[in-house]
Write a protein that holds these residues in place. Structure first.
Motif: not given
Length: 345
Positions: A174-175, A229-233, A236-239, A258-259
Motif C-alpha cells: 500500500a502507498a 470498504r474496498v481494498r484498493a489495487r 490500501r483500505w478505502l471507504s 477516505q481511509p
C-alpha cells in the motif's frame, strides 16, 4: 462436474490475489461452460455492493449503466436476491418465463455486449456473499442449460472462501500519505460534476466501479448500505459513502472517499483469517496499541487467556510478534524490519 470442481478447488488453494484468482477461475470454467463475455466482481458481504470487477468481451465505460440497472430498476436475478435467497444461480431466460425481453437488463445492458443469453451466479460461504459473476452468450449461441447452472452452483463455496482469503492478499504494498477525504458529486446519469484533487487520487487506486456502486445504492434509498470498504489495487483500505443531493434520488449523488476505519478493517480481516469474535476484539485492541494487561482489563479476562488468544491469532496470520501482526493487518512495514507479506494457504 467433479473434475471441474476439483480443478477450481485446486486453484482456490493457491493463495492467489483476488484478480489473479478470478482470472484463473474464469479460464478453467470456460472449458466446461462456454461464454462470449463475462464480468466477475468481488462483493462487500455486508452491503452486497460490488467492490471490484474483472471482465472480458465487455466494452469499457458502462459501469454507471450496469449499476443503475442493478440498484434502481426492477429486474430478475439481482445479485443481492440470489445471495439473500441462497438460490446462487439464475439463467435469464428461465427467470423471465422464457421471454427475456421482460428484463430491462436484456433490453439495455446486454445489447452493449451483443449478447442474448445470460447466466448469473453468486459465491457464498457461511451465509455471506464474497463475489458474483455474469456470463454472456451471443444470439447465435445456444442458451445456458440447467446442467451448466449446476456446474457453476457447485463452485459457490470454494470460490467464496478463496475470495474471502484473497481480500487480504495484495500486490504491490500500500502507498501511504495521501490526504483525505475525497469528495465527488455525480448527476443522475453517473457523470461526475464536481471532484476534488484528493478524490481523483483515490479513484486512481480504486477505479470508477465502486464510485458508481455507492452512488446508485444511495439513489436507490439504501441509506447506510450505500457504503463500501474496498481494498484498493495498491493495497490500501478505502471507504466510500454515498448520499443523495437534497434527499432527491433524481438529483444525483455525492460520494465521500477516505481511509477505512481500523474497526472496519478488522471486521473484514476477522472473516478473511477466520478469527473468532473474541480474537477479533483482541486484534482491535492490539492495533490500538494496548498491552496485554490493558487488553485483559478492557475485555474482562486474565492475561493468560489474552496470551492464548494472541498465540492463535499469530498462527492464523503467520506472524511471530505484535509488530508483525499490526504490519500484516494494516499493510505497513513492521517495527522489526519485516515487510508485510500475503498469507499463503
Amino acid at each position: 462436474m467433479r473434475k471441474l470442481q476439483n480443478d477450481i478447488e485446486r486453484i482456490c488453494r493457491l493463495g492467489l490475489d483476488s484478480r489473479t484468482l478470478r482470472s484463473r477461475v474464469m479460464a478453467r470454467l470456460r472449458q466446461d461452460v462456454r461464454y462470449d463475455a463475462f464480468c466477475f466482481g468481488t462483493i462487500d458481504p455486508w452491503t452486497l455492493l460490488i467492490t471490484d470487477d474483472i471482465s472480458g468481451g465487455i466494452p469499457p465505460g458502462n459501469a454507471a449503466l450496469a449499476s443503475h440497472n442493478e440498484y434502481l430498476e426492477a429486474d430478475v436475478d439481482k445479485f443481492a436476491d440470489l445471495a439473500r435467497t441462497g438460490r446462487t444461480v439464475g439463467i435469464l431466460s428461465h427467470s423471465t418465463g422464457g421471454d427475456p425481453r421482460r428484463s430491462l437488463r436484456f433490453r439495455t445492458v446486454l445489447p452493449i455486449i451483443g449478447a442474448e443469453h445470460e447466466l448469473r451466479a453468486v459465491f457464498l460461504a457461511d451465509g455471506e456473499c464474497w463475489g458474483a459473476v455474469s456470463l454472456f452468450r451471443r444470439g447465435e449461441q445456444t442458451d445456458f442449460t440447467s446442467r451448466e447452472a449446476a456446474l457453476v452452483r457447485a463452485l459457490s463455496r470454494p470460490v467464496a472462501v478463496a475470495l474471502r482469503r484473497a481480500c487480504v492478499n495484495t500486490s504491490p504494498p500500500a502507498a501511504q500519505g495521501v490526504p483525505a477525504p475525497g469528495v465527488l458529486v455525480l448527476d443522475n446519469a453517473g457523470r461526475t460534476l464536481v471532484t476534488n484533487e484528493t478524490a481523483r487520487r483515490w479513484l486512481h487506486e480504486l477505479g470508477t466501479l465502486p464510485l458508481h456502486e455507492v452512488a446508485a445504492a444511495a439513489r436507490a434509498g439504501r441509506g447506510e448500505e450505500a457504503y463500501l470498504r474496498v481494498r484498493a489495487r495498491t493495497g490500501r483500505w478505502l471507504s466510500l459513502w454515498g448520499s443523495t443531493l437534497n434527499g432527491e434520488p433524481d438529483s444525483g449523488a455525492s460520494v465521500v472517499i477516505q481511509p477505512t476505519p481500523v474497526s472496519d478493517i478488522t471486521r473484514t480481516l476477522a472473516r478473511a483469517y477466520e478469527l473468532t469474535a473474541r480474537e477479533r476484539e483482541i486484534l482491535e485492541q492490539v492495533i490500538s496499541g494496548r498491552s496485554s494487561t490493558g487488553i485483559a482489563s478492557a475485555l474482562t479476562m486474565s492475561q493468560y487467556t489474552v496470551q492464548d488468544h494472541l498465540k492463535s491469532i499469530f498462527a492464523k496470520f503467520g506472524v511471530r510478534s505484535r509488530g508483525q501482526l499490526v504490519a500484516r493487518a494494516l499493510d505497513i512495514p513492521s517495527a522489526d524490519g519485516e515487510p508485510p507479506r500475503t498469507r499463503q494457504r
